[in-house]
Enzyme design. Structure first.
Site, mmCIF file in Angstrom:
data_model
loop_
_atom_site.group_PDB
_atom_site.id
_atom_site.type_symbol
_atom_site.label_atom_id
_atom_site.label_comp_id
_atom_site.label_asym_id
_atom_site.label_seq_id
_atom_site.Cartn_x
_atom_site.Cartn_y
_atom_site.Cartn_z
ATOM 1 N N THR A 109 0.858 -1.183 0.000
ATOM 2 C CA THR A 109 0.000 0.000 0.000
ATOM 3 C C THR A 109 0.900 1.241 0.000
ATOM 4 O O THR A 109 2.115 1.135 0.109
ATOM 5 C CB THR A 109 -0.877 0.063 1.272
ATOM 6 N N LEU A 162 15.693 -1.103 -7.857
ATOM 7 C CA LEU A 162 17.124 -1.326 -8.122
ATOM 8 C C LEU A 162 17.743 -1.852 -6.830
ATOM 9 O O LEU A 162 17.296 -1.489 -5.739
ATOM 10 C CB LEU A 162 17.805 0.003 -8.498
ATOM 11 N N LYS A 231 12.685 8.713 0.551
ATOM 12 C CA LYS A 231 13.617 7.674 0.067
ATOM 13 C C LYS A 231 15.029 7.944 0.592
ATOM 14 O O LYS A 231 15.730 7.022 1.015
ATOM 15 C CB LYS A 231 13.626 7.652 -1.465
ATOM 16 N N GLY A 341 8.433 1.804 -12.519
ATOM 17 C CA GLY A 341 7.750 0.688 -13.167
ATOM 18 C C GLY A 341 7.345 -0.348 -12.161
ATOM 19 O O GLY A 341 8.121 -0.765 -11.312
HETATM 20 N N1 LIG Z 1 4.146 1.964 -8.735
HETATM 21 C C1 LIG Z 1 5.463 1.868 -8.701
HETATM 22 O O1 LIG Z 1 6.133 1.805 -9.736
HETATM 23 C C2 LIG Z 1 6.185 1.788 -7.363
HETATM 24 C C3 LIG Z 1 7.561 1.583 -7.342
HETATM 25 C C4 LIG Z 1 8.213 1.428 -6.120
HETATM 26 C C5 LIG Z 1 7.509 1.528 -4.935
HETATM 27 N N2 LIG Z 1 6.172 1.787 -4.975
HETATM 28 C C6 LIG Z 1 5.467 1.862 -3.696
HETATM 29 O O2 LIG Z 1 4.640 0.707 -3.600
HETATM 30 C C7 LIG Z 1 3.454 1.023 -2.892
HETATM 31 C C8 LIG Z 1 2.263 0.654 -3.756
HETATM 32 O O3 LIG Z 1 2.324 1.445 -4.934
HETATM 33 P P1 LIG Z 1 1.252 1.256 -6.097
HETATM 34 O O4 LIG Z 1 1.719 2.067 -7.233
HETATM 35 O O5 LIG Z 1 0.980 -0.198 -6.259
HETATM 36 O O6 LIG Z 1 -0.021 1.972 -5.405
HETATM 37 P P2 LIG Z 1 -1.536 1.829 -5.842
HETATM 38 O O7 LIG Z 1 -1.637 1.404 -7.246
HETATM 39 O O8 LIG Z 1 -2.191 3.084 -5.375
HETATM 40 O O9 LIG Z 1 -2.066 0.605 -4.935
HETATM 41 C C9 LIG Z 1 -2.194 0.692 -3.555
HETATM 42 C C10 LIG Z 1 -3.013 -0.495 -3.092
HETATM 43 O O10 LIG Z 1 -3.073 -0.462 -1.670
HETATM 44 C C11 LIG Z 1 -4.442 -0.666 -1.271
HETATM 45 N N3 LIG Z 1 -4.605 -0.049 0.044
HETATM 46 C C12 LIG Z 1 -4.452 1.246 0.392
HETATM 47 N N4 LIG Z 1 -4.678 1.401 1.706
HETATM 48 C C13 LIG Z 1 -4.966 0.173 2.207
HETATM 49 C C14 LIG Z 1 -5.289 -0.327 3.485
HETATM 50 N N5 LIG Z 1 -5.349 0.480 4.547
HETATM 51 N N6 LIG Z 1 -5.535 -1.662 3.628
HETATM 52 C C15 LIG Z 1 -5.479 -2.496 2.557
HETATM 53 N N7 LIG Z 1 -5.172 -2.072 1.308
HETATM 54 C C16 LIG Z 1 -4.928 -0.760 1.140
HETATM 55 C C17 LIG Z 1 -5.256 -0.028 -2.368
HETATM 56 O O11 LIG Z 1 -6.560 -0.533 -2.348
HETATM 57 P P3 LIG Z 1 -7.669 -0.155 -3.442
HETATM 58 O O12 LIG Z 1 -7.264 -0.934 -4.684
HETATM 59 O O13 LIG Z 1 -8.941 -0.639 -2.850
HETATM 60 O O14 LIG Z 1 -7.585 1.330 -3.623
HETATM 61 C C18 LIG Z 1 -4.468 -0.481 -3.598
HETATM 62 O O15 LIG Z 1 -4.844 -1.790 -3.973
HETATM 63 C C19 LIG Z 1 3.522 2.527 -2.589
HETATM 64 O O16 LIG Z 1 3.939 2.701 -1.275
HETATM 65 C C20 LIG Z 1 4.530 3.057 -3.587
HETATM 66 O O17 LIG Z 1 5.219 4.191 -3.101
HETATM 67 C C21 LIG Z 1 5.493 1.901 -6.154
#
Ligand SMILES: NC(=O)c1ccc[n+]([C@@H]2O[C@H](COP(=O)([O-])OP(=O)(O)OC[C@H]3O[C@@H](n4cnc5c(N)ncnc54)[C@H](OP(=O)(O)O)[C@@H]3O)[C@@H](O)[C@H]2O)c1
Length: 360
Positions: A109, A162, A231, A341
């Site tokens: 999340t 990375l 970060k 990504g």
């Molecule tokens: N995207 C990237 O490329 C990337 C890269 C590195 C790190 N990250 C990190 O990885 C994490 C996830 O990123 P993302 O891009 O996958 O975010 P996202 O697409 O916004 O997905 C977040 C997920 O968490 C769920 N969620 C939020 N609050 C919650 C809670 N209290 N209990 C249970 N589920 C909950 C959301 O549910 P709903 O589907 O119901 O809204 C959604 O499924 C973040 O912290 C981000 O900084 C992302």
């Protein structure tokens, strides 16, 4: 061949990273069983609407249906597969009560307030893998245990997967001492800087980045610099410095007067900043890059003009971190590569799960 050791997985968050992780797991599960005699099998998935639990192991078919639903591909959904409404803490209590042992909990999340659930998991003897930066970037008092706990990994939190945190951890474990760290840690801001460099207007670039899904729905989450600061704080703390977020000075790419606008108002007001950015670019030599640095006393996150060589290394959405240490003193160690990504981040989560499964 010996039976693979079975490691239950609880995945909280099924957005970009959580979904990509589950898809990668389904593709690699047999390979991991054959190569490491470890079977990582999901027993529970959760998002904000609820959870799906099957302590014997969720079937691939059900996972695929759920992932298709999350991706909005209604046409390939064969059954509803609705989630039972359940907060993450209750989910964990239910799984512990059903006798599940030595599970790995993945926090995919971006949510604040996950700490009690993560403590609950560690207290139950489970391991924790974080893609979520927030538990590591709260006050040092609250975050310290996540940095020191042997059953917590967080490779996806910095540099989009990375091998940055794992390398830093390995250097420190082997007795090296970090002196300072510098880097470019936002693919989104890297993209923005590269387009500023070729003379495009700031407002046009932010509009395009938002339309392509490179920014968060509210682009200020990227443009504020706070995500980059989090970060860098994680790297600084891992290096052994008990710093707080406000030990880093952060230069946002918009003025405080635009902080309280709605997203639509903010987007409409962006052209007002174009002349400021054009003047900044015209007044100095070099190329703009959004850079972060940190040392034992604190750090900074800001837009700077850099020379040709660094600008070329940091073109587009590249991420880069450079460590100056006791061993890498005159010639620092640099890790560089695509830092964005969902697939890259998901691969880092999978590596962390495997590492914990093999050592736990
Ligand atoms: N995207 C990237 O490329 C990337 C890269 C590195 C790190 N990250 C990190 O990885 C994490 C996830 O990123 P993302 O891009 O996958 O975010 P996202 O697409 O916004 O997905 C977040 C997920 O968490 C769920 N969620 C939020 N609050 C919650 C809670 N209290 N209990 C249970 N589920 C909950 C959301 O549910 P709903 O589907 O119901 O809204 C959604 O499924 C973040 O912290 C981000 O900084 C992302």
């Amino acid at each position: 061949m010996a039976e693979p050791r079975r490691i239950p997985l609880i995945v909280i968050g099924m957005g970009q990273v959580g979904s990509a992780f589950l898809a990668q797991l389904m593709r690699t599960r047999e390979y991991l069983q054959a190569r490491y005699a470890v079977d990582l099998y999901p027993v529970a998935l959760a998002d904000t609407t609820g959870a799906l639990v099957e302590v014997g192991g969720l079937k691939d078919h059900d996972l695929k249906v759920l992932l298709a639903q999350k991706a909005g591909q209604a046409q390939i959904v064969e059954q509803p597969g609705a989630l039972d409404p359940m907060p993450a803490g209750d989910l964990l209590a239910q799984i512990v009560a059903q006798g599940v042992e030595k599970a790995v909990v993945v926090d995919a999340t971006a949510a604040a307030g996950m700490e009690p659930t993560l403590h609950q998991a560690l207290d139950a003897g489970y391991s924790v893998v974080l893609a979520n930066k927030r538990p590591l970037a709260g006050t040092w008092n609250e975050a310290q245990m996540f940095f020191e706990h042997p059953r917590v990994q967080f490779g996806a939190t910095v540099g989009g997967g990375l091998p940055i945190t794992t390398t830093l951890r390995a250097m420190i474990d082997a007795g090296d001492r970090v002196e300072r760290i510098e880097g470019a840690l936002s693919g989104t801001l890297g993209y923005l800087c590269s387009r500023l460099e070729v003379g495009e207007a700031f407002s046009v670039i932010v509009d395009a980045a938002k339309a392509r899904g490179y920014t968060e729905p509210d682009p200020r989450e990227d443009l504020s610099g706070v995500d980059v600061a989090r970060k860098m704080l994680i790297l600084g703390r891992l290096a052994g410095w008990p710093l707080e977020l406000d030990n880093l000075t952060v230069d946002p790419l918009y003025p405080p007067t635009m902080a309280d606008l709605s997203v639509d108002e903010f987007m409409a007001a962006l052209p007002r900043l174009d002349s400021d950015f054009a003047a900044y670019m015209g007044a100095q030599a070099g190329a703009p890059r959004y850079l972060a640095k940190i040392g034992s006393e604190g750090g900074s996150v800001s837009l700077r003009m850099v020379g040709e060589r660094l600008a070329a290394q940091l073109s587009g959405r590249m991420n880069q971190v450079t460590f100056w240490t006791k061993i890498y003193h005159d010639r620092p160690l640099t890790i560089s590569g695509p830092g964005t990504g969902r697939e890259n981040a998901a691969a880092a989560v999978l590596r962390d799960c495997l590492q914990l499964a093999r050592t736990g």
